[in-house]
Every structure is written in C-alpha cells, then in structure tokens.
Motif scaffolding. Structure first.
Motif, PDB file in Angstrom:
ATOM      1  N   ALA A 133       1.662   8.485  -4.349  1.00 50.30           N
ATOM      2  CA  ALA A 133       2.053   8.038  -5.469  1.00 50.30           C
ATOM      3  C   ALA A 133       2.667   6.618  -5.737  1.00 50.30           C
ATOM      4  N   ALA A 134       2.955   6.241  -4.548  1.00 54.27           N
ATOM      5  CA  ALA A 134       3.618   4.811  -4.494  1.00 54.27           C
ATOM      6  C   ALA A 134       2.616   3.954  -4.237  1.00 54.27           C
ATOM      7  N   VAL A 135       1.663   4.176  -3.564  1.00 53.97           N
ATOM      8  CA  VAL A 135       0.328   3.399  -3.245  1.00 53.97           C
ATOM      9  C   VAL A 135      -0.492   3.244  -4.550  1.00 53.97           C
ATOM     10  N   ARG A 136      -0.660   4.387  -5.268  1.00 56.21           N
ATOM     11  CA  ARG A 136      -1.341   4.342  -6.501  1.00 56.21           C
ATOM     12  C   ARG A 136      -0.739   3.482  -7.665  1.00 56.21           C
ATOM     13  N   GLU A 137       0.558   3.441  -7.399  1.00 56.82           N
ATOM     14  CA  GLU A 137       1.688   2.722  -8.274  1.00 56.82           C
ATOM     15  C   GLU A 137       1.320   1.340  -8.159  1.00 56.82           C
ATOM     16  N   ALA A 138       1.371   0.881  -7.093  1.00 52.51           N
ATOM     17  CA  ALA A 138       1.387  -0.331  -6.469  1.00 52.51           C
ATOM     18  C   ALA A 138      -0.064  -1.109  -6.775  1.00 52.51           C
ATOM     19  N   ALA A 139      -1.169   0.066  -6.899  1.00 51.90           N
ATOM     20  CA  ALA A 139      -2.519  -0.590  -7.299  1.00 51.90           C
ATOM     21  C   ALA A 139      -2.383  -0.768  -8.797  1.00 51.90           C
ATOM     22  N   TYR A 140      -1.899  -0.060  -9.548  1.00 52.47           N
ATOM     23  CA  TYR A 140      -1.915  -0.220 -10.791  1.00 52.47           C
ATOM     24  C   TYR A 140      -0.877  -1.617 -11.146  1.00 52.47           C
ATOM     25  N   ARG A 141       0.114  -1.875 -10.649  1.00 55.88           N
ATOM     26  CA  ARG A 141       0.789  -3.139 -10.738  1.00 55.88           C
ATOM     27  C   ARG A 141       0.216  -4.149 -10.282  1.00 55.88           C
ATOM     28  N   SER A 142      -0.680  -4.167  -9.427  1.00 55.30           N
ATOM     29  CA  SER A 142      -1.346  -5.302  -9.060  1.00 55.30           C
ATOM     30  C   SER A 142      -2.280  -5.864 -10.134  1.00 55.30           C
ATOM     31  N   LEU A 143      -2.626  -5.311 -10.890  1.00 55.49           N
ATOM     32  CA  LEU A 143      -3.756  -5.621 -11.856  1.00 55.49           C
ATOM     33  C   LEU A 143      -2.896  -6.671 -12.705  1.00 55.49           C
ATOM     34  N   ARG A 144      -3.561  -8.047 -12.832  1.00 55.87           N
ATOM     35  CA  ARG A 144      -2.736  -9.022 -13.369  1.00 55.87           C
ATOM     36  C   ARG A 144      -3.993  -9.930 -14.083  1.00 55.87           C
ATOM     37  N   ARG A 145      -3.580 -10.594 -15.157  1.00 56.12           N
ATOM     38  CA  ARG A 145      -4.272 -11.305 -15.941  1.00 56.12           C
ATOM     39  C   ARG A 145      -3.871 -12.652 -16.098  1.00 56.12           C
ATOM     40  N   ASP A 146      -4.636 -13.786 -16.154  1.00 62.32           N
ATOM     41  CA  ASP A 146      -4.078 -15.029 -16.520  1.00 62.32           C
ATOM     42  C   ASP A 146      -3.654 -15.162 -17.676  1.00 62.32           C
ATOM     43  N   VAL A 147      -2.408 -15.807 -17.818  1.00 58.15           N
ATOM     44  CA  VAL A 147      -1.776 -16.166 -18.993  1.00 58.15           C
ATOM     45  C   VAL A 147      -1.629 -17.465 -19.296  1.00 58.15           C
ATOM     46  N   PRO A 148      -2.214 -18.017 -20.301  1.00 53.76           N
ATOM     47  CA  PRO A 148      -2.021 -19.552 -20.509  1.00 53.76           C
ATOM     48  C   PRO A 148      -0.609 -19.776 -20.787  1.00 53.76           C
ATOM     49  N   ALA A 149      -0.274 -21.150 -20.612  1.00 57.95           N
ATOM     50  CA  ALA A 149       1.112 -21.525 -20.587  1.00 57.95           C
ATOM     51  C   ALA A 149       1.214 -21.737 -22.161  1.00 57.95           C
ATOM     52  N   ALA A 183       5.185   2.880 -19.154  1.00 62.21           N
ATOM     53  CA  ALA A 183       4.665   3.941 -19.463  1.00 62.21           C
ATOM     54  C   ALA A 183       3.320   4.490 -18.975  1.00 62.21           C
ATOM     55  N   ALA A 184       2.430   3.575 -19.028  1.00 64.73           N
ATOM     56  CA  ALA A 184       0.913   3.681 -18.677  1.00 64.73           C
ATOM     57  C   ALA A 184       1.160   4.002 -17.202  1.00 64.73           C
ATOM     58  N   ILE A 185       1.676   2.992 -16.594  1.00 72.34           N
ATOM     59  CA  ILE A 185       1.707   3.104 -14.996  1.00 72.34           C
ATOM     60  C   ILE A 185       2.197   4.562 -14.614  1.00 72.34           C
ATOM     61  N   ALA A 186       3.118   4.828 -15.289  1.00 69.99           N
ATOM     62  CA  ALA A 186       4.003   6.293 -14.724  1.00 69.99           C
ATOM     63  C   ALA A 186       2.934   7.386 -15.076  1.00 69.99           C
ATOM     64  N   ALA A 187       2.108   7.431 -16.278  1.00 69.37           N
ATOM     65  CA  ALA A 187       1.197   8.366 -16.783  1.00 69.37           C
ATOM     66  C   ALA A 187       0.067   8.305 -15.903  1.00 69.37           C
ATOM     67  N   TYR A 188      -0.557   7.314 -15.411  1.00 67.75           N
ATOM     68  CA  TYR A 188      -1.640   7.387 -14.492  1.00 67.75           C
ATOM     69  C   TYR A 188      -1.383   7.740 -13.070  1.00 67.75           C
ATOM     70  N   THR A 189       0.033   7.407 -12.799  1.00 66.60           N
ATOM     71  CA  THR A 189       0.305   7.482 -11.344  1.00 66.60           C
ATOM     72  C   THR A 189       0.589   9.037 -11.250  1.00 66.60           C
ATOM     73  N   ALA A 190       1.050   9.990 -12.150  1.00 70.55           N
ATOM     74  CA  ALA A 190       1.491  11.329 -12.067  1.00 70.55           C
ATOM     75  C   ALA A 190       0.449  11.975 -11.670  1.00 70.55           C
ATOM     76  N   PRO A 290      -2.869   3.932   9.936  1.00 74.51           N
ATOM     77  CA  PRO A 290      -2.731   3.817   8.275  1.00 74.51           C
ATOM     78  C   PRO A 290      -1.838   4.713   7.758  1.00 74.51           C
ATOM     79  N   GLY A 291      -0.538   4.045   7.259  1.00 74.33           N
ATOM     80  CA  GLY A 291       0.403   4.678   6.688  1.00 74.33           C
ATOM     81  C   GLY A 291       1.638   4.937   7.421  1.00 74.33           C
ATOM     82  N   THR A 292       1.567   4.350   8.575  1.00 82.63           N
ATOM     83  CA  THR A 292       2.805   4.319   9.474  1.00 82.63           C
ATOM     84  C   THR A 292       3.807   3.682   8.982  1.00 82.63           C
ATOM     85  N   LEU A 293       3.798   2.500   8.695  1.00 81.80           N
ATOM     86  CA  LEU A 293       4.500   1.497   7.918  1.00 81.80           C
ATOM     87  C   LEU A 293       4.942   1.826   6.491  1.00 81.80           C
ATOM     88  N   VAL A 294       3.825   2.117   5.996  1.00 83.88           N
ATOM     89  CA  VAL A 294       3.959   2.376   4.421  1.00 83.88           C
ATOM     90  C   VAL A 294       4.927   3.250   4.143  1.00 83.88           C
TER      91      VAL A 294
END
Length: 298
Positions: A133-149, A183-190, A290-294
């Motif tokens: 769940a933590a890795v999937r949550e991090a995956a959704y949080r990593s989705l970024r978009r460029d925001v103009p100043a 809310a969307a991240i929580a729903a998709y991670t469940a 993989p997962g030892t430190l995570v």
C-alpha cells in the motif's frame, strides 16, 4: 524506448485515472485523440510488458512481449467496474518496475509503472500489504505536472497604505502540481475487494513470464558491480542493514565524484528526498533483496 508523449500528457489528467479506476459509468470524450494507446515497457533481454488502453471505455489489456515476437501474449484483461485479473505477483511487478526505471529515466520507481500496473498485481496472503500500500501510494503521489508560474497581479506602483491589503490585490489560485488529490490517492491505494485468478489457466504464459522475471532479477543484481557503483556498495550495504538513510548524502557524493551521471540513480538519492525512492536505490546498490529497506520506512 521512452513512453509515448501521449501517455505523459494523459498521466497528468485526473480524468484519465478515474477512467481506469472508476466504475462502469466513467467515460471520456469519444473524440479524444488518441482513442486507443499502446504502452510498451521494455524490461530487459528482449522481454517486456505491454499495456493496451481503450481511452473511451477504459478497458485495459496487459500482455507479455517475448524476444522475436511481433505481438504480446495476453496476461489479463480488465474493464472499469470489474475485478482486475491477478496477472502478476507483486514481487514480479516491482522487480520489473525497478529495471524499467534504470533503463528509462522518464519512469522513476515506483512512479508511473506501478500506478498503471498495480491493479494487475494484488497482494496475496504471502505479501506485506502495508508495504505494498505504501509503495502504491508513493507511485500515485509521484505523478506530477508542470505548473506555470503565476504572473504577479499586484499594482504596478506602490499603493497608498489604505489600498495595500491583499483584499485589493488578490492573487490567482496556484494550481497544484499533484495530479491526484488525497481522496483519490486513498481510494486507488485501497485493496481491491475482488480479483480474477488467471494464472491457473493452460493458456497463461508461465514459462515466458518466468523468463522475464529471471532476466529482470539478473539485470538488477548486476548493477552494483558496474562502473561507479562497486565502490559505494559497502556504504549502501550498511544502510540497508541498519535501515538508516542518514548517509544518503555521502552516498550521493561518492557517486558524483566517481563520475556517475545516471539520472535515475542520482534523482532517487537527491533532495527533496522521497524515502521510498531512496530506499529502492540503496537496496539496488547494496545488492539487497528488494523490500529489505523499504519495510523499515513504511
């Protein structure tokens, strides 16, 4: 092979994720371009994963590409509102995602690969659901978009004190670079309430998938012995054994001084530090399972 530019654009649109994860009523503009999208994710040794998306219906087909084959072999098919097939084991998906990140710097781990393919790899009784769940949550949080100043909206000259307040010169709302809200991240991670068992069928490509996993594991295990990385293995091993990410700056410094210019490696260890991104890279450089430190940081 970099992912299609169309996928990069779609991944910055919350409606794209709601189409893939929502119920059967979710739809997009039928005139949208493209209406269908094939996402090829080469892993190693001529093996890879292929995800075909119907951007009108939200249907998804996951396939396995083998060397010298023109079309992928189907691993599973899914549609919004229906259970996803358990086409991959979690460790298979994460292993492939790590190797893909090493080969394509535009796809850091866990990132887009885990966000897209995570539903095809549900947790089993043998898995650590908290870590997944933590890795999937991090995956959704990593989705970024460029925001103009935001262009300044204040007065051109210093106003009189009476008119200097923010009420007189309101600034436009700053859009968030985060694609999905909490809310969307929580729903998709469940955890999904149900999934289809497809690996027991006679037509499932067990042999090909096993070869993909074997090649991916070999590729990942070879990294610590390559140029630049061998000299940092003792420090990375110490970090993996103790669970302490404190020396990550020292690890980054040694790599930089040695001339390492691999963007995926350097980005995972650079500020602003994302613990799960740093963990997978430390594990890889240490040659750790993989997962030892995570697991120590979720």
């Amino acid at each position: 092979m970099p992912v299609p530019e169309a996928l990069h654009r779609l991944s910055e649109d919350p409606d794209f994720w709601s189409l893939l994860r929502a119920d059967e009523s979710a739809t997009t503009d039928p005139d949208a371009e493209p209406a269908e999208l094939r996402i090829s994710l080469p892993v190693t040794g001529g093996y890879g994963l292929v995800l075909d998306l119907d951007l009108v219906t939200g249907e998804q087909t996951l396939g396995l590409r083998e060397p010298a084959t023109s079309e992928p072999v189907q691993l599973g098919w899914a549609a919004p509102g229906r259970p996803h097939p358990a086409a991959l084991r979690w460790h298979e998906l994460e292993l492939c995602a790590r190797v893909i990140a090493l080969e394509d710097p535009t796809l850091p781990h866990p990132g887009l690969v885990v966000a897209l393919l995570g539903p095809f790899a549900p947790a089993t009784a043998e898995d650590d659901e908290t870590t997944i769940a933590a890795v999937r949550e991090a995956a959704y949080r990593s989705l970024r978009r460029d925001v103009p100043a935001v262009e300044p909206a204040g007065p051109e000259q210093t106003p009189l004190p009476l008119f200097a307040g923010a009420d007189w010169w309101p600034q436009p709302e700053q859009p968030s670079p985060q694609v999905l809200d909490e809310a969307a991240i929580a729903a998709y991670t469940a955890p999904a309430p149900a999934h289809l068992q497809v690996r027991g069928g006679s037509r499932f490509p067990h042999e090909g998938l096993n070869e993909l996993v074997r090649h991916a594991a070999k590729r990942l295990s070879q990294l610590p012995d390559e140029q630049w990385y061998a000299q940092v293995r003792p420090l990375a091993r110490q970090m993996a054994d103790t669970g302490d990410l404190g020396p990550v700056n020292a690890l980054l410094g040694v790599l930089t001084e040695a001339g390492c210019d691999h963007p995926t490696v350097l980005d995972a260890l650079s500020e602003p530090l994302v613990p799960l991104e740093a963990c997978w890279m430390v594990e890889t450089l240490a040659g750790a399972v993989p997962g030892t430190l995570v697991r120590r940081h979720v």
